[in-house]
Design an enzyme around this catalytic site. Structure first.
Site, PDB file in Angstrom:
ATOM      1  N   LYS A  86      39.294  49.891  33.693  1.00 57.79           N
ATOM      2  CA  LYS A  86      40.264  50.674  34.403  1.00 57.79           C
ATOM      3  C   LYS A  86      41.524  50.324  34.012  1.00 57.79           C
ATOM      4  O   LYS A  86      42.351  51.397  33.680  1.00 57.79           O
ATOM      5  CB  LYS A  86      39.898  50.823  36.000  1.00 57.79           C
TER       6      LYS A  86
ATOM      7  N   ARG B 233      38.940  52.484  47.440  1.00 56.12           N
ATOM      8  CA  ARG B 233      37.972  51.538  47.051  1.00 56.12           C
ATOM      9  C   ARG B 233      37.022  51.433  48.066  1.00 56.12           C
ATOM     10  O   ARG B 233      36.001  50.841  47.975  1.00 56.12           O
ATOM     11  CB  ARG B 233      38.633  50.089  46.916  1.00 56.12           C
TER      12      ARG B 233
ATOM     13  N   ARG C 292      38.574  37.844  30.274  1.00 54.10           N
ATOM     14  CA  ARG C 292      39.556  38.581  30.394  1.00 54.10           C
ATOM     15  C   ARG C 292      40.664  37.729  30.619  1.00 54.10           C
ATOM     16  O   ARG C 292      41.049  36.794  31.367  1.00 54.10           O
ATOM     17  CB  ARG C 292      39.615  39.512  31.826  1.00 54.10           C
TER      18      ARG C 292
ATOM     19  N   ARG D 149      43.514  35.336  35.754  1.00 54.64           N
ATOM     20  CA  ARG D 149      43.182  35.619  37.251  1.00 54.64           C
ATOM     21  C   ARG D 149      42.522  34.678  38.086  1.00 54.64           C
ATOM     22  O   ARG D 149      41.402  34.176  37.319  1.00 54.64           O
ATOM     23  CB  ARG D 149      42.903  36.955  37.430  1.00 54.64           C
TER      24      ARG D 149
ATOM     25  N   ARG E 115      32.362  40.180  43.829  1.00 55.59           N
ATOM     26  CA  ARG E 115      33.102  41.372  43.761  1.00 55.59           C
ATOM     27  C   ARG E 115      32.123  42.715  43.458  1.00 55.59           C
ATOM     28  O   ARG E 115      32.474  43.811  43.597  1.00 55.59           O
ATOM     29  CB  ARG E 115      34.230  41.265  42.659  1.00 55.59           C
TER      30      ARG E 115
HETATM   31  P1  ADP Z   1      39.361  46.613  35.361  1.00 58.31           P
HETATM   32  O1  ADP Z   1      40.709  47.147  35.371  1.00 58.31           O
HETATM   33  O2  ADP Z   1      38.202  47.754  35.378  1.00 58.31           O
HETATM   34  O3  ADP Z   1      38.850  45.811  36.287  1.00 58.31           O
HETATM   35  P2  ADP Z   1      39.966  45.575  32.622  1.00 58.31           P
HETATM   36  O4  ADP Z   1      40.753  46.884  32.015  1.00 58.31           O
HETATM   37  O5  ADP Z   1      40.885  44.590  32.799  1.00 58.31           O
HETATM   38  O6  ADP Z   1      38.859  46.224  33.700  1.00 58.31           O
HETATM   39  O7  ADP Z   1      38.889  45.369  31.611  1.00 58.31           O
HETATM   40  C1  ADP Z   1      38.026  43.797  31.741  1.00 58.31           C
HETATM   41  C2  ADP Z   1      38.166  43.076  30.437  1.00 58.31           C
HETATM   42  O8  ADP Z   1      37.356  43.844  29.433  1.00 58.31           O
HETATM   43  C3  ADP Z   1      39.221  42.962  29.743  1.00 58.31           C
HETATM   44  O9  ADP Z   1      39.453  41.704  29.496  1.00 58.31           O
HETATM   45  C4  ADP Z   1      39.485  44.087  28.612  1.00 58.31           C
HETATM   46  O10 ADP Z   1      40.334  43.579  27.535  1.00 58.31           O
HETATM   47  C5  ADP Z   1      38.027  44.321  28.176  1.00 58.31           C
HETATM   48  N1  ADP Z   1      37.540  45.393  28.084  1.00 58.31           N
HETATM   49  C6  ADP Z   1      37.942  46.705  28.517  1.00 58.31           C
HETATM   50  N2  ADP Z   1      37.279  47.943  27.924  1.00 58.31           N
HETATM   51  C7  ADP Z   1      36.437  47.459  27.352  1.00 58.31           C
HETATM   52  C8  ADP Z   1      35.399  47.949  26.471  1.00 58.31           C
HETATM   53  N3  ADP Z   1      35.178  49.324  26.390  1.00 58.31           N
HETATM   54  N4  ADP Z   1      34.641  47.211  25.608  1.00 58.31           N
HETATM   55  C9  ADP Z   1      34.773  45.742  25.827  1.00 58.31           C
HETATM   56  N5  ADP Z   1      35.850  45.223  26.378  1.00 58.31           N
HETATM   57  C10 ADP Z   1      36.599  45.901  27.485  1.00 58.31           C
HETATM   58  P1  ADP Z   2      39.130  44.325  39.507  1.00 54.62           P
HETATM   59  O1  ADP Z   2      39.402  45.661  38.856  1.00 54.62           O
HETATM   60  O2  ADP Z   2      38.812  43.571  38.315  1.00 54.62           O
HETATM   61  O3  ADP Z   2      38.251  44.726  40.658  1.00 54.62           O
HETATM   62  P2  ADP Z   2      41.557  44.664  40.949  1.00 54.62           P
HETATM   63  O4  ADP Z   2      42.789  44.172  40.234  1.00 54.62           O
HETATM   64  O5  ADP Z   2      41.482  45.999  41.189  1.00 54.62           O
HETATM   65  O6  ADP Z   2      40.439  43.832  40.258  1.00 54.62           O
HETATM   66  O7  ADP Z   2      41.740  43.907  42.386  1.00 54.62           O
HETATM   67  C1  ADP Z   2      41.664  42.627  42.559  1.00 54.62           C
HETATM   68  C2  ADP Z   2      41.305  42.432  44.320  1.00 54.62           C
HETATM   69  O8  ADP Z   2      42.558  42.852  44.989  1.00 54.62           O
HETATM   70  C3  ADP Z   2      39.967  43.074  44.886  1.00 54.62           C
HETATM   71  O9  ADP Z   2      38.902  42.205  44.492  1.00 54.62           O
HETATM   72  C4  ADP Z   2      40.504  42.944  46.125  1.00 54.62           C
HETATM   73  O10 ADP Z   2      40.303  41.838  46.868  1.00 54.62           O
HETATM   74  C5  ADP Z   2      42.101  43.347  46.187  1.00 54.62           C
HETATM   75  N1  ADP Z   2      42.120  44.998  46.052  1.00 54.62           N
HETATM   76  C6  ADP Z   2      42.579  45.694  45.107  1.00 54.62           C
HETATM   77  N2  ADP Z   2      42.525  47.155  45.417  1.00 54.62           N
HETATM   78  C7  ADP Z   2      42.009  47.158  46.732  1.00 54.62           C
HETATM   79  C8  ADP Z   2      41.660  48.145  47.555  1.00 54.62           C
HETATM   80  N3  ADP Z   2      42.314  49.553  46.929  1.00 54.62           N
HETATM   81  N4  ADP Z   2      41.022  47.923  48.642  1.00 54.62           N
HETATM   82  C9  ADP Z   2      40.788  46.563  49.001  1.00 54.62           C
HETATM   83  N5  ADP Z   2      41.251  45.519  48.289  1.00 54.62           N
HETATM   84  C10 ADP Z   2      41.717  45.799  47.057  1.00 54.62           C
END
Ligand code: ADP
Ligand code: ADP
Ligand code: ZN
Length: 224
Positions: free
Chosen positions: A18, A93, A132, A166, A177
């Protein structure tokens, strides 16, 4: 460039891509990425009251309270940089958050063009998350295997040489998660399906392929 007001939601599991895609769409369309995770991490780093409440919850891989999140995003959407449109990344979420978003947008006279699910099965997620990392200076996202900086140890975007991981990106927390995702977040997907703005993209494709599909979807909102 013409101002195009497009508001979208990117949904999908933690590590599903995302944030990566939201940043690409932000640069391409000039619509702003609103990541509740980034906002919470900034609050934790600043030591604010919100950050104090969120820190332990995030480290445990659980969700922060709906109330706190809804207030935070409502205030953020009122900022002038959201006028051109926004990409919600990590919000809503829970179903109560999705319902609150609908009320909030109606009050502000705004609409959602699409709620897009980036679909990635659980067995991809541990590798995505444990690999990541991001640039400490500009926040650009990377991956040990899938998205390495062009020059080892140097950020492609800003030339920075410091990188961060992170606190919650470890194998134990990932499982929690994912549990939270399936129990609390996945139900928002049928919620949007019922409103006919739902689109699904295969998030196991390469980053470029996923972007291509998302661009097709966003462009369809701009012409219509
Ligand atoms: P999210 O915001 O949904 O938690 P991220 O965009 O941070 O996910 O992506 C998680 C990890 O996977 C990052 O290290 C990113 O560089 C990698 N990543 C994102 N999209 C892809 C993909 N389509 N294929 C392989 N790796 C990806
Ligand atoms: P990822 O895309 O890898 O799950 P985020 O950066 O979106 O991670 O979120 C990290 C953490 O922040 C989540 O595991 C949760 O604890 C909190 N968080 C983020 N967005 C929300 C939301 N909309 N509602 C509740 N908790 C949230
Ligand atoms: Zn950088």
């Amino acid at each position: 460039m013409a101002k195009n007001k497009v508001n979208i939601i990117l949904m999908g599991p933690p590590g599903g891509g995302k944030g990566t895609q939201a940043k690409i769409l932000q640069d391409r369309y000039g619509i702003i990425q609103l990541s509740t995770g980034d906002m919470l991490r900034a609050a934790v780093a600043s030591g604010s009251e919100v950050g104090r409440q969120a820190k332990a919850v995030m480290e445990a891989g659980k969700l922060v309270s709906d109330e706190l999140i809804i207030d935070m995003i409502s205030q953020r959407i009122d900022q002038p940089d959201c006028q051109n449109g926004f990409i919600l990344d990590g919000f809503p979420r829970t179903v109560p958050q999705a319902e609150a978003l609908d009320r909030m947008l109606a009050e502000k006279g705004l609409k959602l063009a699409f709620a897009i699910e980036i679909r990635v099965p659980d067995d991809y997620i541990v590798e995505r998350i444990t690999g990541r990392f991001s640039c400490a200076k500009c926040g650009a996202g990377y991956h040990d295997k899938f998205q390495k900086p062009k020059k080892d140890g140097v950020c492609d975007v800003c030339g920075g040489t410091e990188f961060i991981r992170r606190a919650d990106d470890n194998a134990e927390t990932v499982k929690k998660r994912l549990d939270a995702y399936h129990a609390q977040t996945a139900p928002i997907i049928p919620y949007y399906g019922g409103k006919s703005i739902l689109r699904v993209v295969d998030g196991t494709q390469s980053i470029d392929q996923v972007t291509g599909q998302l661009v097709g979807i966003v462009d369809s909102a701009l012409v219509s």
